[in-house]
Design an enzyme around this catalytic site. Structure first.
Site, PDB file in Angstrom:
ATOM      1  N   ARG A 138     101.266  93.326  21.479  1.00 59.24           N
ATOM      2  CA  ARG A 138     100.712  93.723  22.773  1.00 59.24           C
ATOM      3  C   ARG A 138      99.511  92.842  23.073  1.00 59.24           C
ATOM      4  O   ARG A 138      98.838  92.366  22.160  1.00 59.24           O
ATOM      5  CB  ARG A 138     100.256  95.189  22.764  1.00 59.24           C
ATOM      6  N   ARG A 186      84.320  80.333  28.051  1.00 57.24           N
ATOM      7  CA  ARG A 186      85.027  79.239  28.721  1.00 57.24           C
ATOM      8  C   ARG A 186      85.056  77.995  27.842  1.00 57.24           C
ATOM      9  O   ARG A 186      86.130  77.477  27.522  1.00 57.24           O
ATOM     10  CB  ARG A 186      84.260  79.028  30.019  1.00 57.24           C
ATOM     11  N   ASP A 230      78.249  84.135  27.696  1.00 54.93           N
ATOM     12  CA  ASP A 230      78.858  83.090  26.855  1.00 54.93           C
ATOM     13  C   ASP A 230      77.889  82.522  25.806  1.00 54.93           C
ATOM     14  O   ASP A 230      78.316  81.877  24.861  1.00 54.93           O
ATOM     15  CB  ASP A 230      79.351  81.924  27.728  1.00 54.93           C
ATOM     16  N   HIS A 236      86.452  91.280  32.944  1.00 54.09           N
ATOM     17  CA  HIS A 236      85.101  91.657  33.376  1.00 54.09           C
ATOM     18  C   HIS A 236      84.600  92.962  32.776  1.00 54.09           C
ATOM     19  O   HIS A 236      83.430  93.278  32.937  1.00 54.09           O
ATOM     20  CB  HIS A 236      85.036  91.680  34.906  1.00 54.09           C
TER      21      HIS A 236
HETATM   22  O1  F6P Z   1      79.959  82.361  32.916  1.00 56.26           O
HETATM   23  C1  F6P Z   1      80.211  83.539  32.280  1.00 56.26           C
HETATM   24  C2  F6P Z   1      81.619  83.997  32.474  1.00 56.26           C
HETATM   25  O2  F6P Z   1      81.625  85.330  32.054  1.00 56.26           O
HETATM   26  C3  F6P Z   1      82.706  83.161  31.778  1.00 56.26           C
HETATM   27  O3  F6P Z   1      82.902  83.520  30.433  1.00 56.26           O
HETATM   28  C4  F6P Z   1      83.918  83.437  32.621  1.00 56.26           C
HETATM   29  O4  F6P Z   1      84.841  82.384  32.562  1.00 56.26           O
HETATM   30  C5  F6P Z   1      83.353  83.553  33.985  1.00 56.26           C
HETATM   31  O5  F6P Z   1      82.014  83.981  33.839  1.00 56.26           O
HETATM   32  C6  F6P Z   1      84.095  84.495  34.906  1.00 56.26           C
HETATM   33  O6  F6P Z   1      83.534  84.369  36.178  1.00 56.26           O
HETATM   34  P1  F6P Z   1      83.759  85.273  37.455  1.00 56.26           P
HETATM   35  O7  F6P Z   1      82.776  86.390  37.383  1.00 56.26           O
HETATM   36  O8  F6P Z   1      83.454  84.396  38.601  1.00 56.26           O
HETATM   37  O9  F6P Z   1      85.150  85.770  37.427  1.00 56.26           O
END
Ligand code: F6P
Length: 367
Positions: free
Chosen positions: A286, A191, A147, A292
């Site tokens: 779409r 986020r 982020d 991830h």
């Molecule tokens: O903190 C980094 C981050 O990639 C955020 O952008 C995202 O909201 C969060 O982690 C997702 O977390 P997790 O791996 O717990 O799903």
């Protein structure tokens, strides 16, 4: 003098962590530097972040073997080129008010004989590190989060790799979007901070970029897309941060509950936007959430290089007894900054400087 250093990664994984640990170990175990530094290092990798330091029983050999990885040049030899974290990580919050684990961690650090603890983390986990520092643990922080929302540093490990993935994925989507004459809404992470969307959108030429720092108007998004269509564009890419929201709405959550640090699980705003566009236009839309995928894969050259510089700097800071501080990149130089300062506030997009609030895109300033 022998110095025992613990190293752990906490919170979300990202490319660049392994590179940092690889170079930290290489620098620490560099024999040529022993006479210069006057210290010899012993590096202990702690598995699964804070969980490792909470669960370990330092009096039991089996437990120590389970949670501690002795790191030497052979062990980390190839780590620099791999994503994720070979140390493992977890999302537990050892400062949770109803279940504070600080005392256990401090006690375990002492029993393990750790003279210093290097923590690779984002704002929340470096916050835990700072608390431990106040309890007497000699902490060094290394900033890592895709982020890029930590203050007092121009870079956090993982960001460049994530921006590259966003760019590559949008390149792929362009082909199919153009073939079908469609709008694609692409949701990326971010986020509170919109850096991933802003820089990923800039790199990939997204038509519209929506970030958490500026609440958007759904009507304006539709209007901009209609204008593009009228101007003859076959397709458009809308790139939206998971934390962005239409004015007057709350961020969209992927599922119920909160993580250990009290954050909602975000996700799905892209789907909402896609539906709204379809409802108010005759365009076919779409939606793709990168989720991830943008945290996976190998680190880019930049993340490997920054991992190297951050890892080496962490050892230098231990030699200089620069504890309670975080490695930082500042105007092209590697520096160290007080953890407290880095944690005071999040580093968010300065909308006035970087974001066009009328056309929802970058202002073409150098970030
Ligand atoms: O903190 C980094 C981050 O990639 C955020 O952008 C995202 O909201 C969060 O982690 C997702 O977390 P997790 O791996 O717990 O799903």
């Amino acid at each position: 003098m022998k110095v025992n250093v613990g190293v752990l990664s906490a919170g979300g994984d990202c490319p660049g962590i392994n590179s940092a640990v690889h170079w930290l170990v290489n620098s620490a175990l560099d024999r040529d530097l022993v006479p210069v530094r006057g210290v010899m290092f012993n590096i202990l990798g702690i598995r699964d972040g804070w969980k490792g330091l909470v669960e370990i029983n330092p009096d039991k050999r089996a437990s120590v073997n389970q949670w501690i990885m002795r790191l030497d040049n052979d062990v980390v030899r190839t780590w620099d080129r791999y994503g994720g974290t070979r140390l493992g990580t977890s999302r537990i919050n050892p400062l949770a008010p109803q279940d504070d684990k600080t005392e256990i961690i401090v006690k375990n650090c002492k029993k393990l004989g750790l003279d210093a603890l290097v923590v690779l983390g984002g704002s929340e986990n470096l916050g835990v590190a700072y608390r431990l520092y106040k309890e007497g643990v000699k902490i060094i922080g290394i900033p890592k989060t895709i982020d890029k929302d930590l203050s007092e540093t121009d870079y956090t490990l993982g960001f460049d790799s994530a921006v590259n993935i966003i760019t590559e994925d949008i390149d792929r989507l362009r082909v199919t979007a153009g073939s079908h004459n469609r709008i694609f809404v692409v949701e990326c992470m971010g986020r509170k901070a919109g850096w991933l969307a802003l820089e990923g959108g800039e790199a990939s030429g997204a038509a519209i970029i929506l970030i958490p720092e500026h609440d958007f108007l759904m009507d304006r998004v539709v209007e901009l897309l209609k204008m593009r269509k009228k101007a003859g564009e076959r397709y458009s890419i809308v790139l939206i941060s998971e934390g962005a929201k239409p004015r007057g709405m709350e961020p969209v959550r992927e599922r119920r509950g909160k993580d250990g640090f009290g954050h909602f699980y975000l996700g799905g705003v892209g789907g909402f936007v896609a539906e709204e566009i379809e409802k108010s236009s005759n365009m076919e839309v779409r939606y793709v959430a990168l989720r991830h995928l943008q945290r996976g894969g190998a680190p880019t050259a930049y993340d490997r290089r920054m991992g190297r510089k951050f890892g080496v700097a962490a050892i230098d800071m231990i030699v200089n007894e620069d504890f309670g501080r975080m490695v930082a990149l500042h105007q092209g130089r590697i520096e160290s900054v007080p953890l407290k300062k880095a944690l005071d506030k999040l580093h968010l997009v300065d909308v006035e400087q970087y974001y066009n609030t009328k056309n929802y895109r970058t202002l073409d300033q150098i970030i």
